[in-house]
Scaffold this motif. Structure first.
Motif, PDB file in Angstrom:
ATOM      1  N   GLN A  34     -12.245 -70.014   0.016  1.00 56.53           N
ATOM      2  CA  GLN A  34     -11.375 -70.059  -1.153  1.00 56.53           C
ATOM      3  C   GLN A  34     -12.106 -69.839  -2.479  1.00 56.53           C
ATOM      4  O   GLN A  34     -11.482 -69.784  -3.517  1.00 56.53           O
ATOM      5  CB  GLN A  34     -10.670 -71.422  -1.217  1.00 56.53           C
ATOM      6  CG  GLN A  34      -9.234 -71.376  -0.769  1.00 56.53           C
ATOM      7  CD  GLN A  34      -9.125 -71.333   0.736  1.00 56.53           C
ATOM      8  OE1 GLN A  34      -9.655 -72.187   1.417  1.00 56.53           O
ATOM      9  NE2 GLN A  34      -8.454 -70.330   1.239  1.00 56.53           N
ATOM     10  N   GLU A  92     -13.493 -68.899  -5.794  1.00 59.62           N
ATOM     11  CA  GLU A  92     -13.164 -67.886  -6.794  1.00 59.62           C
ATOM     12  C   GLU A  92     -14.410 -67.501  -7.592  1.00 59.62           C
ATOM     13  O   GLU A  92     -14.620 -66.345  -7.918  1.00 59.62           O
ATOM     14  CB  GLU A  92     -12.129 -68.443  -7.789  1.00 59.62           C
ATOM     15  CG  GLU A  92     -10.731 -68.560  -7.254  1.00 59.62           C
ATOM     16  CD  GLU A  92      -9.974 -67.248  -7.319  1.00 59.62           C
ATOM     17  OE1 GLU A  92      -9.897 -66.669  -8.406  1.00 59.62           O
ATOM     18  OE2 GLU A  92      -9.472 -66.833  -6.259  1.00 59.62           O
ATOM     19  N   CYS A 118      -4.773 -76.391  -6.598  1.00 61.27           N
ATOM     20  CA  CYS A 118      -3.534 -75.721  -6.255  1.00 61.27           C
ATOM     21  C   CYS A 118      -3.214 -74.723  -7.352  1.00 61.27           C
ATOM     22  O   CYS A 118      -3.673 -74.837  -8.480  1.00 61.27           O
ATOM     23  CB  CYS A 118      -2.412 -76.732  -6.129  1.00 61.27           C
ATOM     24  SG  CYS A 118      -2.548 -77.629  -4.605  1.00 61.27           S
ATOM     25  N   ASP A 119      -2.409 -73.772  -6.981  1.00 58.99           N
ATOM     26  CA  ASP A 119      -2.156 -72.638  -7.848  1.00 58.99           C
ATOM     27  C   ASP A 119      -1.191 -73.016  -8.980  1.00 58.99           C
ATOM     28  O   ASP A 119      -0.089 -72.504  -9.053  1.00 58.99           O
ATOM     29  CB  ASP A 119      -1.566 -71.518  -6.975  1.00 58.99           C
ATOM     30  CG  ASP A 119      -1.435 -70.242  -7.751  1.00 58.99           C
ATOM     31  OD1 ASP A 119      -1.951 -70.181  -8.870  1.00 58.99           O
ATOM     32  OD2 ASP A 119      -0.791 -69.325  -7.218  1.00 58.99           O
ATOM     33  N   SER A 155      -1.201 -73.562 -13.285  1.00 59.93           N
ATOM     34  CA  SER A 155      -2.071 -73.165 -14.384  1.00 59.93           C
ATOM     35  C   SER A 155      -2.945 -74.319 -14.878  1.00 59.93           C
ATOM     36  O   SER A 155      -4.133 -74.162 -15.077  1.00 59.93           O
ATOM     37  CB  SER A 155      -1.247 -72.593 -15.514  1.00 59.93           C
ATOM     38  OG  SER A 155      -0.362 -73.584 -15.977  1.00 59.93           O
ATOM     39  N   ILE A 199      -5.838 -75.033 -12.561  1.00 56.96           N
ATOM     40  CA  ILE A 199      -6.862 -73.985 -12.627  1.00 56.96           C
ATOM     41  C   ILE A 199      -7.660 -74.125 -13.919  1.00 56.96           C
ATOM     42  O   ILE A 199      -8.894 -74.049 -13.920  1.00 56.96           O
ATOM     43  CB  ILE A 199      -6.215 -72.584 -12.558  1.00 56.96           C
ATOM     44  CG1 ILE A 199      -5.527 -72.415 -11.206  1.00 56.96           C
ATOM     45  CG2 ILE A 199      -7.261 -71.494 -12.754  1.00 56.96           C
ATOM     46  CD1 ILE A 199      -4.780 -71.117 -11.068  1.00 56.96           C
ATOM     47  N   ILE A 228      -9.178 -71.583  -5.210  1.00 55.62           N
ATOM     48  CA  ILE A 228      -7.729 -71.833  -5.273  1.00 55.62           C
ATOM     49  C   ILE A 228      -7.162 -71.832  -3.847  1.00 55.62           C
ATOM     50  O   ILE A 228      -7.512 -70.962  -3.041  1.00 55.62           O
ATOM     51  CB  ILE A 228      -7.033 -70.757  -6.132  1.00 55.62           C
ATOM     52  CG1 ILE A 228      -7.513 -70.893  -7.589  1.00 55.62           C
ATOM     53  CG2 ILE A 228      -5.518 -70.888  -6.057  1.00 55.62           C
ATOM     54  CD1 ILE A 228      -7.122 -69.749  -8.470  1.00 55.62           C
ATOM     55  N   THR A 241      -4.729 -71.206  -0.796  1.00 59.37           N
ATOM     56  CA  THR A 241      -3.724 -70.185  -0.484  1.00 59.37           C
ATOM     57  C   THR A 241      -2.349 -70.859  -0.467  1.00 59.37           C
ATOM     58  O   THR A 241      -2.239 -72.066  -0.289  1.00 59.37           O
ATOM     59  CB  THR A 241      -3.961 -69.567   0.911  1.00 59.37           C
ATOM     60  OG1 THR A 241      -3.810 -70.611   1.857  1.00 59.37           O
ATOM     61  CG2 THR A 241      -5.320 -68.948   1.014  1.00 59.37           C
ATOM     62  N   GLU A 242      -1.324 -70.034  -0.653  1.00 58.69           N
ATOM     63  CA  GLU A 242       0.032 -70.580  -0.703  1.00 58.69           C
ATOM     64  C   GLU A 242       0.372 -71.297   0.600  1.00 58.69           C
ATOM     65  O   GLU A 242       0.996 -72.352   0.600  1.00 58.69           O
ATOM     66  CB  GLU A 242       1.018 -69.438  -0.928  1.00 58.69           C
ATOM     67  CG  GLU A 242       2.129 -69.808  -1.886  1.00 58.69           C
ATOM     68  CD  GLU A 242       2.790 -68.572  -2.450  1.00 58.69           C
ATOM     69  OE1 GLU A 242       3.811 -68.181  -1.870  1.00 58.69           O
ATOM     70  OE2 GLU A 242       2.272 -68.007  -3.431  1.00 58.69           O
ATOM     71  N   GLN A 296      -1.157 -74.624   0.669  1.00 58.69           N
ATOM     72  CA  GLN A 296      -0.432 -75.519  -0.236  1.00 58.69           C
ATOM     73  C   GLN A 296       0.826 -76.048   0.423  1.00 58.69           C
ATOM     74  O   GLN A 296       1.126 -77.236   0.369  1.00 58.69           O
ATOM     75  CB  GLN A 296      -0.030 -74.778  -1.507  1.00 58.69           C
ATOM     76  CG  GLN A 296      -1.099 -74.833  -2.564  1.00 58.69           C
ATOM     77  CD  GLN A 296      -0.659 -74.128  -3.823  1.00 58.69           C
ATOM     78  OE1 GLN A 296       0.386 -74.424  -4.369  1.00 58.69           O
ATOM     79  NE2 GLN A 296      -1.454 -73.178  -4.261  1.00 58.69           N
TER      80      GLN A 296
END
Ligand code: ADP
Ligand code: MG
Length: 744
Positions: free
Chosen positions: A369, A371, A387-388, A390, A393, A427, A429-430, A433
């Motif tokens: 994962q 980044e 988690c994705d 804002s 992040i 991050i 992945t969906e 999550q």
């Protein structure tokens, strides 16, 4: 036998009253072959329908065997029709999807004849009307003359004293018409036959009496031949049993179900829709409820419904053999040996007053994962996986490359002695999550350490969850511990405050430490090497923050690890299929472990609130099912409209309201059962993995066990029965005759 005194029949449609016939006086007797003639619209059919009990009348009185009929209830009227009247219509009124045999058989079934006597009788009657070769031909395939013969056969099967025929030859060519009239004449001994015709010549040579109508009135009543015998007391043949037997209802119901393939398929589609809708509504609401049920538990941060917390029943430390045994259970997905990490919420903060809280994970799990940055290389480095969203992040980006203490969320104690540096972030992945969310280990941030780092956290976590008491000079003191590697193993430095408890010189004395929890109770002895105070703190440790450290006991990190490396007294199991978690729990208990399912250890937000929410969800379910019911009923009614002819025919043949309702019920329940089986089949296919990749379906039906299927089955059957009742009711809003006329 039949006597009409000033009988009138009016029709009122849309406020306009029309006269069917008025003030008719008439006496009809057994042995008569009566022709009623008159131009179209003169009231012949209406008169016949009143005589045969298919229509009511408004004025006057009709007597049957001297019995007044104006006060008849619907049941009595049905009884009258059944015992006395055989009907023959211009339009034949056969059941087109039935064979000749079945059409005739139907009458006998409705009159309650038993199985053994039906077949010979049906054959005999069919032979009598000359249709022997056509017994198994469908009625729809017959010529008009043949159809009318079937209708006559049907009337004969009823063995009633009266046969009424409304223009029986109206739809036939001259030759067939003559044959039919002759056939009727042949059968007319010991019966009263009333035949309506506007073609008197056709019947002239047979009739005993001619009645002419004009504009609703009898204008002529003439004896043609023979003599009228007044027999007031003709007794109809008693019905063989009260009514259609259960067995015959089932047989007819099943026959009707499959009789017309197109109708069957359409109905099946509707009921599959009803079943599917019920399954969807039920499972969605159950899904909601299971989320609602989860609640919280202050001791366990991870409240996944897939989690079972276990310990040995003898309260001893878990051994490798234990884990092997547990892992061999079919439904066990993974064993978390040291589940303290799972329940620890960590807190990452620094002086810049930003903070993050999250759960701890093994960095190796999230290698893909990344980044930015790199993986942790030692126990003082970590990566953040977020988690994705804002803000999460942004936090990760802000924390990246910074150092701070990881502390325990509740106590504020350091989980790792030194500051930990964020060396990378990633991050989720969906998919991950969603999975986390579903399993309720959902956090915005995961602090991912390497194995060594996690181990350090473990000591601290265990320390936080157990009790540590120092014993010195006969007194018990609770004091936090700090590690300095320059202190030799087995030795400690104490604060002057502890020393103040004794009037002795502390150095060289023994400091006892007791660590205890539900699982263990251990005592260690240390030699006191130094007593520190504000004056010598810097000299002894090289550190400057005396205020921060005052009150601590200093010891070697290895000693600290020893004290809190206890092995595992408590572990957790994650199951694959949470619907059978109770079975897994029972299995674990049988193997010698105490097991606690997380789902059973929840504290809810107050009983009342939960009840309200449950009530609301139930209401939603009822609402959806009601909507489903009416949508289905609407479509079903359109389909069943084609059955109106069938049921009005049944009624004209003497079938009662109950007979019709029973037949509808059987038909609807049959289709509903088949539809349910289809749905259950599809669900099993998904369940056992034959149909894959429908994750939505999979998730939905994960709550469907046999019990819920039983509940759904009952719901579907109840709704189907209600559909049947509603339809049967709508059927009986109209008289049989009107219902028939409307459809044909
Ligand atoms: P026939 O059979 O002699 O041709 P009917 O008995 O059918 O005549 O009709 C007699 C009268 O009753 C006619 O004026 C007809 O318009 C009226 N009538 C028959 N059936 C209905 C009905 N269902 N509603 C209203 N009026 C009707
Ligand atoms: Mg008519």
């Amino acid at each position: 036998m039949l006597k009409l005194e000033k009988v009138s029949k009016y029709y009122s449609a849309g406020g306009v009253v029309a006269t069917g016939f008025s003030k008719v006086n008439l006496e009809l007797n057994i042995g008569e072959f009566v022709a009623i003639t008159g131009e179209s619209g003169s009231g012949k059919s209406t008169l016949l329908n009143v005589i045969s009990g298919l229509d009511s009348y408004e004025e006057g009185e009709m007597y049957v065997n001297g019995m007044a009929t104006s006060g008849f209830t619907r049941n009595e009227l049905e009884e009258y029709r059944k015992k006395y009247i055989g009907n023959i219509f211009q339009t034949f009124n056969l059941i087109n999807s039935y064979t000749v045999y079945q059409n005739v058989e139907l009458v006998l079934l409705l009159s309650g004849a038993n199985k053994s006597e039906i077949a010979p009788k049906v054959h005999e009657i069919i032979e009598k009307v000359g249709l022997k070769e056509y017994e198994s031909t469908k009625a729809s395939k017959l010529s008009g003359g043949q159809k009318q013969r079937v209708a006559i056969a049907r009337a004969l099967a009823k063995e009633t004293p009266v046969i009424v025929a409304d223009e029986p030859t109206g739809n036939l060519d001259t030759k067939s018409a003559a044959e039919i009239v002759e056939l009727l004449h042949e059968l007319s001994k010991d019966k009263l036959i009333v035949i309506v015709t506007h073609n008197y010549e056709q019947v002239e040579q047979y009739v005993t009496r001619k009645i002419t109508m004009h504009d609703g009135k009898v204008v002529e009543d003439k004896q043609i031949r023979g003599e009228a015998v007044c027999t007031d007391t003709i007794e109809p043949k008693e019905a063989m049993s009260e009514s259609l037997s259960i067995g015959n209802t089932l047989r007819l119901g099943v026959r009707n179900t499959f009789n017309i393939p197109a109708k069957f398929i359409l109905m099946l589609i509707v009921f599959v829709f009803l079943c599917g809708g019920t399954v969807a509504a039920y499972t969605s609401v159950m899904n909601e409820e299971s989320y609602m049920d989860s609640g919280y538990n202050e001791y366990f941060r991870n409240t996944s419904p897939e989690r079972i917390v276990i310990k040995r029943q003898d309260k001893q430390v878990f051994k490798i053999a234990d884990y092997d045994k547990i892992a061999s259970i079919e439904n066990v997905d993974r064993v978390i040996k040291d589940d303290l990490i799972l329940d620890t919420t960590a807190y990452f903060s620094n002086d810049d007053s930003y903070w993050l809280s999250g759960s701890l994970e093994d960095a190796a799990l999230f290698e893909n994962q990344l980044e930015e940055g790199r993986m942790p290389k030692n126990n003082h480095e970590m990566i953040l996986v977020v988690c994705d969203e804002s803000y999460a992040i942004d936090s990760a980006k802000t924390a990246y490359k910074k150092k701070s203490y990881l502390t325990n969320d509740y106590t504020g104690e350091r989980l790792i002695d030194k500051k930990v540096k964020v060396v990378g972030y990633g991050i989720l992945t969906e998919e991950q999550q969603e999975l986390m969310q579903k399993n309720m280990h959902y956090m915005d941030v995961y602090f991912c350490l390497n194995k060594k780092g996690l181990n350090e956290v473990r000591y601290s976590a265990l320390q936080g969850r157990s009790k540590t008491v120092f014993k010195y000079a006969g007194k018990e003191i609770t004091s936090p511990i700090k590690t300095y590697s320059f202190i030799p193993e087995g030795h400690v430095y104490i604060n002057e405050e502890i020393d103040a408890l004794s009037d002795q010189w502390a150095i060289g004395q023994t400091l006892k430490v007791n660590t205890s929890s539900t699982y263990f109770d251990d005592t260690y002895s240390f030699t006191i090497d130094a007593v520190y105070s504000a004056n010598n703190y810097n000299y002894l440790t090289g550190a400057t923050s005396y205020e921060d450290d005052s009150g601590y006991v200093f010891m070697n990190p290895e000693d600290f690890k020893k004290m809190y490396t206890k092995g595992n007294y408590q572990s957790s199991v994650m199951v694959k299929d949470k619907t059978i978690i109770d079975d897994t729990k029972a299995q674990l208990e049988e193997m010698g472990y105490s097991a606690l399912c997380m789902k059973d250890a929840m504290f809810n937000e107050g009983e009342e609130y939960a009840m309200m929410e449950k009530a609301f969800l139930t209401l939603v379910l009822v609402g959806i099912l009601t909507a489903l019911f009416f949508v289905t009923y609407f479509i079903l009614k359109l389909i069943l409209k084609s059955r109106n002819v069938f049921f009005s025919t049944i009624r004209m043949l003497g079938g009662t309201k109950k007979n019709c309702a029973d037949l509808i019920r059987v038909e609807v329940i049959m289709v509903a059962n088949i539809a349910f089986l289809i749905c259950a089949g599809v669900i099993s296919l998904v369940h056992f993995g034959v149909i894959e990749n429908i994750s939505y379906l999979n998730q939905l039906i994960s709550y469907l066990d046999l019990k819920s299927m039983a509940v759904i089955y009952v719901l579907v059957i109840i709704m189907s029965l209600l559909q049947a009742v509603r339809y049967a009711k709508s059927l009986f809003k109209k008289t049989a005759m009107n219902a028939y006329k409307e459809e044909v």
